[in-house]
Structures are given as structure tokens and as C-alpha cells.
Design a protein around this motif. Structure first.
Motif, PDB file in Angstrom:
ATOM      1  N   ALA A 184       0.825  -1.209   0.000  1.00 53.77           N
ATOM      2  CA  ALA A 184       0.000   0.000   0.000  1.00 53.77           C
ATOM      3  C   ALA A 184       0.861   1.262   0.000  1.00 53.77           C
ATOM      4  O   ALA A 184       0.526   2.257  -0.654  1.00 53.77           O
ATOM      5  CB  ALA A 184      -0.923  -0.011   1.217  1.00 53.77           C
TER       6      ALA A 184
ATOM      7  N   VAL B  50       2.154   1.883  -3.515  1.00 59.38           N
ATOM      8  CA  VAL B  50       1.083   2.454  -4.342  1.00 59.38           C
ATOM      9  C   VAL B  50       0.873   3.922  -3.987  1.00 59.38           C
ATOM     10  O   VAL B  50       0.719   4.783  -4.873  1.00 59.38           O
ATOM     11  CB  VAL B  50      -0.223   1.657  -4.170  1.00 59.38           C
TER      12      VAL B  50
ATOM     13  N   LEU C 233      -5.584  -1.432 -14.488  1.00 60.95           N
ATOM     14  CA  LEU C 233      -4.416  -1.387 -13.612  1.00 60.95           C
ATOM     15  C   LEU C 233      -3.131  -1.232 -14.422  1.00 60.95           C
ATOM     16  O   LEU C 233      -2.223  -0.485 -14.032  1.00 60.95           O
ATOM     17  CB  LEU C 233      -4.348  -2.672 -12.769  1.00 60.95           C
TER      18      LEU C 233
ATOM     19  N   SER D  84      -0.550   2.034 -14.441  1.00 62.50           N
ATOM     20  CA  SER D  84       0.900   1.915 -14.285  1.00 62.50           C
ATOM     21  C   SER D  84       1.627   2.744 -15.345  1.00 62.50           C
ATOM     22  O   SER D  84       2.619   3.429 -15.062  1.00 62.50           O
ATOM     23  CB  SER D  84       1.309   0.441 -14.401  1.00 62.50           C
TER      24      SER D  84
ATOM     25  N   PHE E 237       5.211  -0.300  -8.766  1.00 63.11           N
ATOM     26  CA  PHE E 237       3.782   0.003  -8.649  1.00 63.11           C
ATOM     27  C   PHE E 237       2.926  -1.183  -9.068  1.00 63.11           C
ATOM     28  O   PHE E 237       2.015  -1.600  -8.328  1.00 63.11           O
ATOM     29  CB  PHE E 237       3.417   1.225  -9.491  1.00 63.11           C
TER      30      PHE E 237
ATOM     31  N   VAL F 269       0.311  -3.198  -6.635  1.00 65.98           N
ATOM     32  CA  VAL F 269      -1.139  -3.116  -6.786  1.00 65.98           C
ATOM     33  C   VAL F 269      -1.724  -4.492  -7.118  1.00 65.98           C
ATOM     34  O   VAL F 269      -2.830  -4.838  -6.647  1.00 65.98           O
ATOM     35  CB  VAL F 269      -1.516  -2.059  -7.859  1.00 65.98           C
TER      36      VAL F 269
ATOM     37  N   LEU G  99      -1.982  -6.485  -3.947  1.00 65.86           N
ATOM     38  CA  LEU G  99      -3.150  -6.094  -3.151  1.00 65.86           C
ATOM     39  C   LEU G  99      -4.426  -6.720  -3.707  1.00 65.86           C
ATOM     40  O   LEU G  99      -5.305  -7.145  -2.947  1.00 65.86           O
ATOM     41  CB  LEU G  99      -3.278  -4.574  -3.115  1.00 65.86           C
ATOM     42  N   PHE G 100      -4.554  -6.760  -5.040  1.00 65.68           N
ATOM     43  CA  PHE G 100      -5.775  -7.319  -5.638  1.00 65.68           C
ATOM     44  C   PHE G 100      -5.744  -8.841  -5.717  1.00 65.68           C
ATOM     45  O   PHE G 100      -6.790  -9.486  -5.660  1.00 65.68           O
ATOM     46  CB  PHE G 100      -5.966  -6.739  -7.048  1.00 65.68           C
TER      47      PHE G 100
ATOM     48  N   ALA H 220      -7.817  -9.391  -9.610  1.00 64.59           N
ATOM     49  CA  ALA H 220      -7.433  -8.566 -10.759  1.00 64.59           C
ATOM     50  C   ALA H 220      -7.738  -9.253 -12.080  1.00 64.59           C
ATOM     51  O   ALA H 220      -7.946  -8.583 -13.100  1.00 64.59           O
ATOM     52  CB  ALA H 220      -5.947  -8.216 -10.682  1.00 64.59           C
TER      53      ALA H 220
END
Length: 729
Positions: A35, A38, A217, A221, A339, A343, A346-347, A351
Motif C-alpha cells: 500500500a 502504491v 491497472l 501503471s 507500482f 497493486v 493487493l488485488f 485482478a
């Protein structure tokens, strides 16, 4: 009872206490780290994003600004500021009538300059209204004083001329008019180009991933990388480290979006594979990052090295593109390795919704996950007859490579830069019909006062020169006719004398042909040759000389930079693949592929689109991008092939490497080709030609070359391709 067999336990299956003992962070800490990464990138985008609309503040489209300091045109441009305001850009107002201009229209023209002055147009002393010999045309020259507002001033003048008498057709041309039309052509570079590029890439990613979230996503980026790049480059230009123009802006935008998306495709493919192998999304992230680091760093480093070779250029626009584009590649790599992994961590599998990859390591072991029917068929086809395939592909490329000899890159007239025509180009044609073509855009000659008469005599004797004058602060017009042009001078010039600065005078020669024409460039070359004996101190500058010196420098750059790029990339490939044979073969193939792309472009440009030619920098930029970016796909393919060859052998490793990477490389090629093709929305011949060459070349490289030619050659050579590394033995 038989002993209980030992089972292997992955780190993902260990209890939390064991993971902590091994130094692996807790899940909560992993989420926090991701996090934070990001958040850092979001902050960077928030700071750098606003600079996207400000980049034009630190750019220029003046050709003289990009010439080397040693060129004659540059030296004259620096000297002529001592004689008059050299920053002034002449706007030539041309008026044409179907019959002889009436007395009423002449009254309108005689008061026009004063009226424009009262309306806020900032210009130095205007010329008198000059009428053509046939009486059907007139010209008025306004030296616009402020370069920063000259484009706005031209548009204001054009709006004002819309209310001219209906018997007069009016145009604004000259250096200021062309600059304004060029600025208008670049107007879409701040918004339209980015929107088109992102929209095209989004559609392609939707088809590739069949997921609505993952393309977003990936594009975020790319935007993060672009925002960071713009922020750094704006300050580089503001500090005077680089000089950028609209072309560099457009190429930067496309390059960052395309490269960042390509790197993202590679990482996402590795991440999806790792999610099948690991239950934990963080374990998958770690494996995907490790697997992506070397190919992304190697391919990005290769592109950066190739781009930095442009620093050997004489043209500031080329030397600027090197560090500017390299900066964009650096941030593309960083965004794809920081990045995007954060991310996606996290997903997790969300995703990829609705096609979430399931945890099924057995699918990887059996090869079921890799069994793409299309690429399995291609790999089997290549493995069956490798020699016939690579010879056929090579011959096909060689035919089009020979056609590249017909590619014309001797320069393009300023009036032909904007596709679809422009008011300044039309005005230039009208001017040439009624006046000497070079009216309002003279050749400037700085010469020692003691050699003035000899220089004037040389000018008078050249058929390409229409008239000659010398700058004079005493003259009511600012210049004093000399030589044959001084015959029957009006009394008003009787007391005027040439302005002398440091023992030198500034002559102005009106050329018989338009200033941007090849015939005018020929005249400048003849004059320079004549001055070598007639007036050795003379230096020739002006718009025509600037164009000529730019072409000369660009041709020199092409001859110098291309061998340097080849040498640098060959060395990098040797270090990466630990081989001599493979890098040499791969680079030869890439060069032939580039020449074939240039050959196809020559056929279309000359016989279909009927382009007047190309700027000398077009083949140079095309070479740098196609070779550097083409090597990207080589690295994606061959690093995986080498990895598989360590356990399977070269031929089987080639087969599996092609199956695994075929889809990724083809998708990456389509994305990069589509982003470069987006350059064609800017109606400039340079960008349209570069867009086609790179887009077609990338598709050719990612399909025919990487899918058939390279695999077939490696299959045929076998382990010899890795010589002299251990794999060759």
C-alpha cells in the motif's frame, strides 16, 4: 507400518511462526508495504501530472535552436542580433485580386499596419506595402517582436483579415505563419494523442486479458510512469539541459505508454503463472518479480543504451531525445517493477476476474497450463522444418530490404510538413506566383565591411538571387539596396549608410525561389562556394541555410550513430546471453527486419501515399526504435529459452520458450505498434512516417521474426548458438 514419506512444504504452507523465523514479514506488513508503494506512486503522479499540460512552456520548434553551434546558420543567427532584433519572426501578409488591385483596396492596405498596431499586435517597423509587377498582388511584412506570442498574433491577424474587402484573398505566411501552423498541428499532442494511445491500448488489453479490471491497472501503471517522466523532463528542459520540441514530446508519450505496457505484459504473465504455482498472492508476487527482473532490466537497459547513443548527434533535437526518452524508459521499468507488483499483490486473483487463475501446480508440471493450441502448432511446425523456414523468411526479408534503397530521406519542405495543407503553404504559393519566391525570408550574409563589394558582386552574379540589400539603421525601411538593386534609388536613401558592427555588415539576399525549396538550398550552397574565394569572411545564414545545415547534420548523425547503436546492443546481448554466436545472429536478423520495414515504407510512401520525401531523421529514429525495441522481444524470448535450455536442452528449450512467450510477445508487439500508430493523429509528415515505420516494423518483428525466423534458426543450429558458454558443450 511403512515409514511415512516425506513431503515437501512450500514457504507459503508454513505456519506464521515459521515464516517469521525465516525472516518473512507478516501478511499485514506485506499489505502495508504494498500500500505504501502504491501511495508513493499516487503522490508522484499527483505532483507530475499537472506538468503534462505545461511541457509546451519549455519546448521550441525553431530549427535554428537545434543546430550545432559550429554551423554557419547558427553563427549568423548569433551575430545578426547585433544588427537588429534577431528574435523577430516575419509574418508576410499576402493579398491577391482577380484583377488589378483597386485604389479603394490600396487605401485599405496602406492603413492596415497601423490598425493592427492599435489592436495590440506587437511588431517592429512594418515594411511598406509592396505591389507585384502585374498589379494583382501585394505583400506587407510585419516582423513580430515577441516569439512567445507570435502564434497568437498570427491567429489574431488572420481573424482581422477575414473582414478584408471581398475583392482581396488574404493569407498569412512567412516564418511566423509557418510556425503558427506548426504549433496548431502540435496542439493535439497534449491531450488527443494520449487519449487515443490509451484508448487503443485499453481495447487490446481487454481482448488479451478478457478482464475489465486488469487493463485498467496496467494503464494506470503507464500513466504513473508518464507523470514521473514529464515532471523530471520538464525540469531538465527548464534548466537548459535539453532542448525539446513537439516531436520529442509526442515520441516520449508514445514510448512510455508502449514500453510500460510491454513490461507490464511480461510481469502479468509471470504473475499469473506464479498464482497457479502458489496459493499465497505474496509468494506469487515474489516469484513473478524475480522472474521478471532480469528480462525487464535487460530489455529496458538495452533500449536506454541505444537511445543514449543519440548523444553523439550534432542536432540538439536528437541529443535531447536520447536522455528524454531514456528517462521515460527508466520510469516505465520502475513502475512495472514497483507500482504494478504492489497493486497486483493487493488485488491478488481478483485482478484477473472473471478468469481467475486457480492454484494448480500440477498444471504447470504437466504443461497443461502452457498448451496454447496456436503456439503449440507453431512450435511444432518450426521444429519440423527449421532450415526451410528460416531460409524462406530470410529471403522474404532480404527482398524488401533491397527495396529500402529507394527510400528518399533528403528533407521535406517547410510548406509540406503539415499534411492536408495549411494557410501558410497556400500563401507561399501565391507569393511565388507574383513575387520572388524568397520575399520576406532572405538569406542573411555576415561579411567584413572591406569585402562587402566583392560579396555583393558574387550575389549579383548568381541567378538564384533576386535582389540584395544591406542592413542600415539610417534607412527608413531598415535596409539599403546595394549592387544592381541600388539602381535608380529614391532620394530618401541618399543619406543612408550600412550599419557596421565590429567591422562587419549584414547583407540580405532575396532568393528567386521559395526559402524552403531545394532550389533555394542549391543557391545557398553555390553562394557558400563562391564566397570561399570572393569573400572568405562571409557566412551565410537564414531560414534556407538553417534547413540546409539541419539536413547535413542529420545525414552525418545517421552515418555515425547507427554503427554505435549496433556495437552497444551487441555487447549487451553478449553479456546477457553469455554467448557470441546468438547475439550476432539476432542483431543481424533485427537489422534485416528494420531494412525490410523501411523497404515496405518506401513502396507505400513513394507510390501509394505520394509523400514528397522524408526528413533524414526519420530512418535514424526508425532504426533506433526498431533495433532497440526489437531487441526487447529477443530478450523476452531468449532469456526464457536459455532458462528452459538449462534443463531441457536447446531444441526442446526453444520449443517450450516459444510456446510460453509467444502470446506475450505477440500481444506486446501489437500494443507497441498500436501506440506508435497513434502518432498518426498528429497531421505532420514526420510523425506519420515514423508511426508507420515503427508500427509495421514492430509487428513484423513480433510475428514473423520472433515466431518463425529466430526459433527456426535456433532449432537448426542447436546448442552451437550458445557458443562459447557451457550450454554449447
Amino acid at each position: 507400518m511403512p515409514p511415512t514419506p516425506k513431503t515437501s512444504t512450500s514457504r507459503a504452507d508454513l505456519p506464521w511462526s515459521a515464516k517469521i523465523k525465516e525472516g518473512q514479514p507478516k501478511p499485514g506488513l506485506r499489505v502495508l508495504i504494498a500500500a505504501l508503494l502504491v501511495a508513493v506512486w499516487v503522490a508522484v503522479a499527483g505532483i507530475g501530472g499537472p506538468y503534462f499540460g505545461k511541457i509546451s512552456e519549455v519546448s521550441t520548434n525553431s530549427s535554428t535552436d537545434f543546430l550545432p553551434e559550429s554551423s554557419e546558420a547558427t553563427r549568423v543567427a548569433q551575430m545578426q542580433g547585433d544588427f537588429y532584433d534577431s528574435d523577430a519572426a516575419p509574418a508576410i501578409l499576402i493579398f491577391e485580386s482577380e484583377s488589378e488591385i483597386s485604389a479603394r483596396d490600396k487605401d485599405y492596405l496602406s492603413s492596415l499596419a497601423d490598425e493592427l498596431k492599435t489592436e495590440g499586435i506587437d511588431f517592429d517597423q512594418a515594411s511598406p506595402v509592396i505591389y507585384s509587377d502585374d498589379g494583382r498582388a501585394a505583400q506587407l511584412i510585419l516582423p513580430l517582436a515577441n516569439p512567445e506570442t507570435s502564434s497568437d498574433d498570427v491567429e489574431t491577424i488572420r481573424e482581422r483579415l477575414a473582414s478584408a474587402p471581398s475583392s482581396l484573398e488574404s493569407y498569412v505566411t512567412g516564418p511566423a505563419g509557418f510556425a503558427s501552423d506548426l504549433s496548431a498541428a502540435f496542439a493535439g499532442i497534449d491531450g488527443i494523442l494520449l487519449l487515443v494511445a490509451l484508448a487503443v491500448v485499453f481495447v487490446i488489453l481487454l481482448v488479451v486479458y478478457r478482464s475489465p479490471l486488469l487493463p485498467i491497472l496496467v494503464l494506470i501503471s503507464s500513466v504513473m510512469a508518464l507523470s514521473a517522466s514529464i515532471f523530471v523532463i520538464w525540469h531538465m528542459a527548464d534548466l537548459g539541459w535539453v532542448k525539446i520540441n513537439g516531436q520529442v514530446q509526442g515520441i516520449l508519450l508514445i514510448l512510455v505508454v508502449g514500453a510500460a505496457t510491454d513490461y507490464a505484459l511480461l510481469y502479468v504473465a509471470r504473475y499469473r503463472e506464479a498464482l497457479i504455482r502458489h496459493q499465497s498472492r505474496f509468494a506469487a508476487t515474489r516469484e513473478a518479480w524475480r522472474g521478471s527482473l532480469e528480462p525487464i532490466a535487460a530489455s529496458g537497459g538495452t533500449v536506454i543504451a541505444g537511445l543514449l547513443c543519440l548523444l553523439f548527434s550534432q542536432l540538439a533535437s536528437n541529443t535531447a531525445l536520447g536522455p528524454v526518452a531514456a528517462t521515460g524508459i527508466v520510469f516505465s521499468m520502475l513502475a512495472s517493477l514497483t507500482f504494478l507488483p504492489a497493486v497486483l499483490a493487493l488485488f491478488g486473483r481478483v485482478a484477473f476476474w472473471p478468469s481467475r487463475p486457480k492454484h494448480d501446480p500440477a498444471a504447470l508440471e504437466t504443461g497443461a497450463e502452457y498448451n496454447s493450441k496456436l503456439w503449440t502448432r507453431i512450435a511444432d511446425f518450426v521444429a519440423a522444418k527449421p532450415r526451410a523456414i528460416w531460409i524462406t523468411c530470410s529471403l522474404l526479408l532480404a527482398v524488401f530490404a533491397l527495396v529500402s534503397l529507394s527510400f528518399r530521406a533528403e528533407g521535406v519542405r517547410q510548406s509540406e510538413l503539415v499534411l492536408g495543407g495549411s494557410e501558410s503553404a497556400t500563401g507561399q504559393e501565391v507569393l511565388a506566383e507574383h513575387f520572388p519566391g524568397g520575399s520576406g525570408t532572405p538569406a542573411n550574409i555576415v561579411v567584413d565591411a572591406s569585402e562587402q563589394d566583392d560579396a555583393v558582386a558574387a550575389l549579383d552574379s548568381d541567378s538564384g538571387v533576386s535582389s540584395v540589400s544591406v542592413v542600415s539603421s539610417d534607412s527608413p525601411s531598415g535596409t539599403l539596396p546595394v549592387g544592381s538593386s541600388a539602381e535608380n534609388l529614391p532620394p530618401v536613401f541618399a543619406s543612408a549608410s550600412p550599419t557596421e558592427v565590429n567591422g562587419q555588415v549584414l547583407l540580405q539576399a532575396t532568393l528567386a525561389d521559395p526559402a524552403d525549396s531545394p532550389t533555394a538550398e542549391d543557391t545557398v550552397e553555390r553562394l557558400r562556394s563562391a564566397f570561399e574565394s570572393a569573400a572568405p569572411s562571409a557566412l551565410v545564414g537564414g531560414e534556407t541555410a538553417s534547413d540546409l545545415d539541419t539536413i547535413t547534420s542529420a545525414q552525418r548523425d545517421r552515418a555515425v550513430i547507427i554503427p554505435i547503436v549496433l556495437a552497444v546492443i551487441t555487447l549487451i546481448l553478449m553479456l546477457l546471453l553469455r554467448s557470441v554466436v546468438a547475439p550476432v545472429l539476432l542483431l543481424v536478423i533485427t537489422v534485416i527486419s528494420y531494412l525490410a520495414s523501411l523497404g515496405v515504407a518506401a513502396l507505400l510512401f513513394n507510390h501509394v501515399f505520394d509523400f514528397p520525401g522524408a526528413d533524414p531523421t526519420v530512418p535514424l529514429y526508425g532504426f533506433v526504435f526498431l533495433v532497440a525495441l526489437g531487441i526487447d522481444y529477443t530478450i523476452f524470448l531468449m532469456t526464457r529459452v536459455r532458462e528452459e535450455s538449462l534443463g531441457l536442452g536447446t531444441r526442446e528449450g526453444m520449443r517450450k520458450g516459444l510456446i510460453v512467450t509467444g502470446g506475450v510477445i505477440t500481444s506486446a508487439g501489437i500494443v507497441l505498434a498500436a501506440t506508435f500508430a497513434a502518432l498518426a493523429v498528429i497531421p505532420l509528415i514526420f510523425l506519420v512516417q515514423l508511426a508507420f515505420i515503427v508500427a509495421f516494423g514492430v509487428l513484423l518483428d513480433a510475428t514473423l521474426v520472433r515466431a518463425f525466423l529466430v526459433p527456426a534458426l535456433v532449432e537448426d543450429l542447436g546448442k552451437k548458438v550458445w557458443w562459447p558458454s557451457k550450454l554449447s558443450r
